[in-house]
Write a protein that holds these residues in place. Sequence first.
Motif, PDB file in Angstrom:
ATOM      1  N   GLY A   1     -15.524 -23.335  34.834  1.00  0.00           N
ATOM      2  CA  GLY A   1     -14.938 -24.134  33.774  1.00  0.00           C
ATOM      3  C   GLY A   1     -15.711 -24.069  32.467  1.00  0.00           C
ATOM      4  N   GLN A   2     -17.027 -23.892  32.564  1.00  0.00           N
ATOM      5  CA  GLN A   2     -17.832 -23.823  31.341  1.00  0.00           C
ATOM      6  C   GLN A   2     -17.555 -22.538  30.563  1.00  0.00           C
ATOM      7  OE1 GLN A   2     -18.950 -26.526  30.710  1.00  0.00           O
ATOM      8  NE2 GLN A   2     -19.318 -27.516  32.678  1.00  0.00           N
ATOM      9  N   PHE A   3     -17.228 -21.478  31.264  1.00  0.00           N
ATOM     10  CA  PHE A   3     -16.927 -20.227  30.560  1.00  0.00           C
ATOM     11  C   PHE A   3     -15.567 -20.312  29.866  1.00  0.00           C
ATOM     12  CE2 PHE A   3     -19.941 -19.012  33.918  1.00  0.00           C
ATOM     13  CZ  PHE A   3     -20.954 -18.554  33.102  1.00  0.00           C
ATOM     14  N   VAL A   4     -14.662 -21.129  30.409  1.00  0.00           N
ATOM     15  CA  VAL A   4     -13.419 -21.387  29.690  1.00  0.00           C
ATOM     16  C   VAL A   4     -13.727 -22.128  28.393  1.00  0.00           C
ATOM     17  CG1 VAL A   4     -11.205 -22.592  29.771  1.00  0.00           C
ATOM     18  CG2 VAL A   4     -12.035 -21.379  31.789  1.00  0.00           C
TER      19      VAL A   4
ATOM     20  N   ILE B   1     -21.281 -37.065  33.377  1.00  0.00           N
ATOM     21  CA  ILE B   1     -21.143 -37.651  32.052  1.00  0.00           C
ATOM     22  C   ILE B   1     -22.282 -37.208  31.121  1.00  0.00           C
ATOM     23  CG2 ILE B   1     -22.475 -39.781  32.392  1.00  0.00           C
ATOM     24  CD1 ILE B   1     -20.022 -41.247  31.094  1.00  0.00           C
ATOM     25  N   VAL B   2     -23.370 -36.710  31.716  1.00  0.00           N
ATOM     26  CA  VAL B   2     -24.485 -36.139  30.948  1.00  0.00           C
ATOM     27  C   VAL B   2     -24.429 -34.614  30.987  1.00  0.00           C
ATOM     28  CG1 VAL B   2     -27.002 -35.951  30.738  1.00  0.00           C
ATOM     29  CG2 VAL B   2     -25.954 -38.139  31.385  1.00  0.00           C
ATOM     30  N   ALA B   3     -24.172 -34.063  32.170  1.00  0.00           N
ATOM     31  CA  ALA B   3     -24.218 -32.616  32.363  1.00  0.00           C
ATOM     32  C   ALA B   3     -23.161 -31.878  31.555  1.00  0.00           C
ATOM     33  CB  ALA B   3     -24.066 -32.285  33.846  1.00  0.00           C
ATOM     34  N   GLN B   4     -21.962 -32.452  31.431  1.00  0.00           N
ATOM     35  CA  GLN B   4     -20.884 -31.748  30.749  1.00  0.00           C
ATOM     36  C   GLN B   4     -21.123 -31.616  29.242  1.00  0.00           C
ATOM     37  OE1 GLN B   4     -18.547 -30.073  32.368  1.00  0.00           O
ATOM     38  NE2 GLN B   4     -19.521 -30.761  34.247  1.00  0.00           N
ATOM     39  N   PRO B   5     -21.525 -32.681  28.528  1.00  0.00           N
ATOM     40  CA  PRO B   5     -21.865 -32.479  27.110  1.00  0.00           C
ATOM     41  C   PRO B   5     -23.002 -31.493  26.904  1.00  0.00           C
ATOM     42  CG  PRO B   5     -21.522 -34.809  27.551  1.00  0.00           C
ATOM     43  CD  PRO B   5     -21.519 -34.112  28.879  1.00  0.00           C
ATOM     44  N   LEU B   6     -24.000 -31.500  27.813  1.00  0.00           N
ATOM     45  CA  LEU B   6     -25.087 -30.533  27.696  1.00  0.00           C
ATOM     46  C   LEU B   6     -24.574 -29.107  27.886  1.00  0.00           C
ATOM     47  CD1 LEU B   6     -28.015 -32.290  29.627  1.00  0.00           C
ATOM     48  CD2 LEU B   6     -27.782 -31.976  27.149  1.00  0.00           C
ATOM     49  N   ALA B   7     -23.636 -28.933  28.804  1.00  0.00           N
ATOM     50  CA  ALA B   7     -23.070 -27.599  29.026  1.00  0.00           C
ATOM     51  C   ALA B   7     -22.311 -27.116  27.799  1.00  0.00           C
ATOM     52  CB  ALA B   7     -22.160 -27.617  30.251  1.00  0.00           C
TER      53      ALA B   7
ATOM     54  N   LEU C   1     -28.439 -24.562  30.060  1.00  0.00           N
ATOM     55  CA  LEU C   1     -27.581 -25.731  29.846  1.00  0.00           C
ATOM     56  C   LEU C   1     -26.215 -25.551  30.501  1.00  0.00           C
ATOM     57  CD1 LEU C   1     -28.388 -26.641  26.128  1.00  0.00           C
ATOM     58  CD2 LEU C   1     -29.045 -27.902  28.187  1.00  0.00           C
ATOM     59  N   ILE C   2     -25.703 -24.329  30.481  1.00  0.00           N
ATOM     60  CA  ILE C   2     -24.428 -24.068  31.148  1.00  0.00           C
ATOM     61  C   ILE C   2     -24.578 -24.139  32.666  1.00  0.00           C
ATOM     62  CG2 ILE C   2     -22.694 -22.291  31.614  1.00  0.00           C
ATOM     63  CD1 ILE C   2     -23.063 -21.346  28.717  1.00  0.00           C
ATOM     64  N   CYS C   3     -25.595 -23.486  33.187  1.00  0.00           N
ATOM     65  CA  CYS C   3     -25.754 -23.387  34.640  1.00  0.00           C
ATOM     66  C   CYS C   3     -26.079 -24.724  35.293  1.00  0.00           C
ATOM     67  CB  CYS C   3     -26.836 -22.363  34.981  1.00  0.00           C
ATOM     68  SG  CYS C   3     -26.388 -20.658  34.563  1.00  0.00           S
ATOM     69  N   GLN C   4     -26.792 -25.610  34.598  1.00  0.00           N
ATOM     70  CA  GLN C   4     -27.178 -26.878  35.211  1.00  0.00           C
ATOM     71  C   GLN C   4     -25.962 -27.719  35.603  1.00  0.00           C
ATOM     72  OE1 GLN C   4     -26.707 -30.136  33.671  1.00  0.00           O
ATOM     73  NE2 GLN C   4     -25.612 -29.172  31.959  1.00  0.00           N
ATOM     74  N   SER C   5     -24.834 -27.500  34.922  1.00  0.00           N
ATOM     75  CA  SER C   5     -23.666 -28.339  35.195  1.00  0.00           C
ATOM     76  C   SER C   5     -23.074 -28.074  36.577  1.00  0.00           C
ATOM     77  CB  SER C   5     -22.598 -28.118  34.128  1.00  0.00           C
ATOM     78  OG  SER C   5     -22.102 -26.789  34.166  1.00  0.00           O
ATOM     79  N   GLY C   6     -23.386 -26.920  37.161  1.00  0.00           N
ATOM     80  CA  GLY C   6     -22.866 -26.623  38.487  1.00  0.00           C
ATOM     81  C   GLY C   6     -23.784 -27.033  39.612  1.00  0.00           C
ATOM     82  N   LEU C   7     -24.998 -27.479  39.284  1.00  0.00           N
ATOM     83  CA  LEU C   7     -25.994 -27.791  40.311  1.00  0.00           C
ATOM     84  C   LEU C   7     -26.043 -29.269  40.675  1.00  0.00           C
ATOM     85  CD1 LEU C   7     -28.916 -25.526  39.040  1.00  0.00           C
ATOM     86  CD2 LEU C   7     -27.297 -25.060  40.881  1.00  0.00           C
ATOM     87  N   ASP C   8     -25.286 -30.096  39.968  1.00  0.00           N
ATOM     88  CA  ASP C   8     -25.228 -31.538  40.250  1.00  0.00           C
ATOM     89  C   ASP C   8     -26.587 -32.219  40.156  1.00  0.00           C
ATOM     90  OD1 ASP C   8     -22.474 -31.338  40.717  1.00  0.00           O
ATOM     91  OD2 ASP C   8     -22.793 -30.840  42.828  1.00  0.00           O
ATOM     92  N   VAL C   9     -27.434 -31.706  39.279  1.00  0.00           N
ATOM     93  CA  VAL C   9     -28.732 -32.334  39.060  1.00  0.00           C
ATOM     94  C   VAL C   9     -28.571 -33.611  38.239  1.00  0.00           C
ATOM     95  CG1 VAL C   9     -31.015 -32.032  38.020  1.00  0.00           C
ATOM     96  CG2 VAL C   9     -29.914 -30.113  39.183  1.00  0.00           C
ATOM     97  N   LEU C  10     -27.671 -33.570  37.272  1.00  0.00           N
ATOM     98  CA  LEU C  10     -27.395 -34.705  36.405  1.00  0.00           C
ATOM     99  C   LEU C  10     -25.972 -35.192  36.637  1.00  0.00           C
ATOM    100  CD1 LEU C  10     -28.863 -33.210  33.091  1.00  0.00           C
ATOM    101  CD2 LEU C  10     -29.953 -34.923  34.559  1.00  0.00           C
ATOM    102  N   PRO C  11     -25.696 -36.453  36.366  1.00  0.00           N
ATOM    103  CA  PRO C  11     -24.305 -36.915  36.462  1.00  0.00           C
ATOM    104  C   PRO C  11     -23.429 -36.186  35.459  1.00  0.00           C
ATOM    105  CG  PRO C  11     -25.695 -38.584  35.433  1.00  0.00           C
ATOM    106  CD  PRO C  11     -26.622 -37.537  35.966  1.00  0.00           C
TER     107      PRO C  11
END
Length: 344
Positions: free
Chosen positions: A41-44, A248-254, A236-246
Motif C-alpha cells: 500500500g505504501q508503494f501505491v 496512527i503513527v506508522a502511516q504518516p511516517l510512511a 520510514l516506508i518499511c517500518q509500517s509493515g512491521l507493526d512496531v508502531l501503531p
Amino acid sequence: MKEKNDIERIDSLDGLRGVAALAVVAYHYTGGTLHRLLPGGQFVTLFFIMSGLVLSIVPLRVGIGSYDWPRYQLRRVVRLAVPTCAAVGLCCAVSTVVLRAGWTAPEYATVFAPSSPSAWLHGLLTQLDMLSMTTAGSRVDGSMLVMVDLPSWSMCWELLFSLTLPMYVVVATDMRIVAPVVLACVLVSEWAQWPPLRHMAVFALGVALAGRLADKGRETMRSVVVVPATLCGVVLICQSGLDVLPDIVAQPLAVCGCLLLVVVAFTSNVVSELFSTAIFRWLGRVSFSLYLTHLPVRDWVVPYIPVRGVLRPALLVVLCLLIAEAFYLLVERPATMLSRRLGR
C-alpha cells in the motif's frame, strides 16, 4: 517539436516508479518478513505522489488559465482507462475459460462461471466499476469484491485526481502548508478507518513539489545528504509493515518516507542519476503494465511452474517482466498514442 502542454520527462522519476512497481510484485509474490518489509500500500502512495508531481508541472509552468484542460483530461482518461479496462476484461475472459475447463478457484467461481450471459456481463461491469472502490477489494458501501485484477482498484483514485487536478493546482502550492495538512489527513484517515481521505490527500504532496519545480527548476541535492535521505525514506516506508508502531503513527511516517524518495528522485544527485540509467528507465516504461499484469500471472501461471529452489523467484520475475513488456507493446503504448491523437 514539443507542444505547449508537453514537458520533457524526468527519467529518474520513471526509474523510481519502476523500482516501486517491482517492489509491489515482490510484496505479492513473497511471504514472511520480506512481505512485511515491502508494504504494498505504501508503494501505491508513492505512485500517487509522483502522479501529483508529473501531472501538475506543466499547468503550473504555462499558467493555470492558459493550460488546455479539456485536452489534458481527454488524454488522461484514455491513457488510464484503456490499459486498465483491457487488463480487467482479459482477466475476466481468461478466468471464465479456465474455470469452465476445470480450474479450481472458488473465490472467482461465483463471478466468472455464472449460468447466464447477463450474469457474466454483470460480473464484468462490477469489476470495471472502479469509481466505487476505496481500497483493494473494498467498496464505498463497505462490501467486499473479489477482484480478478486487484491492482486496478488504485486507478479509481488516479482517475478522480486527474479529473480534479485544476482544483489541486490552485490550492496545493505551498509545501509548508500542504505537508502538515496532508499528514493530518492521513492521521484522521487511520483513526476513522476511511482510506479515501488518505488517497486524495497524498496527491497534493506531488502538486506542491511541482510548484517548487516550476518556480526554481530542478535543484541539486548534495551527495552528503542524498544517501542518508534515501535510506531514511526506505526505513520510514518499511517500518509500517512491521507493526512496531501503531498505525496512527506508522502511516504518516510512511507517507513522509514516500515523499523523501520522490524528492530524491526529482532533484539532481547521485541516486537520481542511478534511477536515470537505461535499465531503470525501461522498468519505468513498463511499470504500469507490470502493475496491472503481475497478479494474474501469479494466479494463473505460477502454480504450474515446475521449477523449485533458488531459480524459481528469478524465473517468476523474468516471466512477469516479459509479460509486462508484451502488454506494454500491445495495449499500453497504443493507448498512449491514441490519447495523443484524441487530444490534439
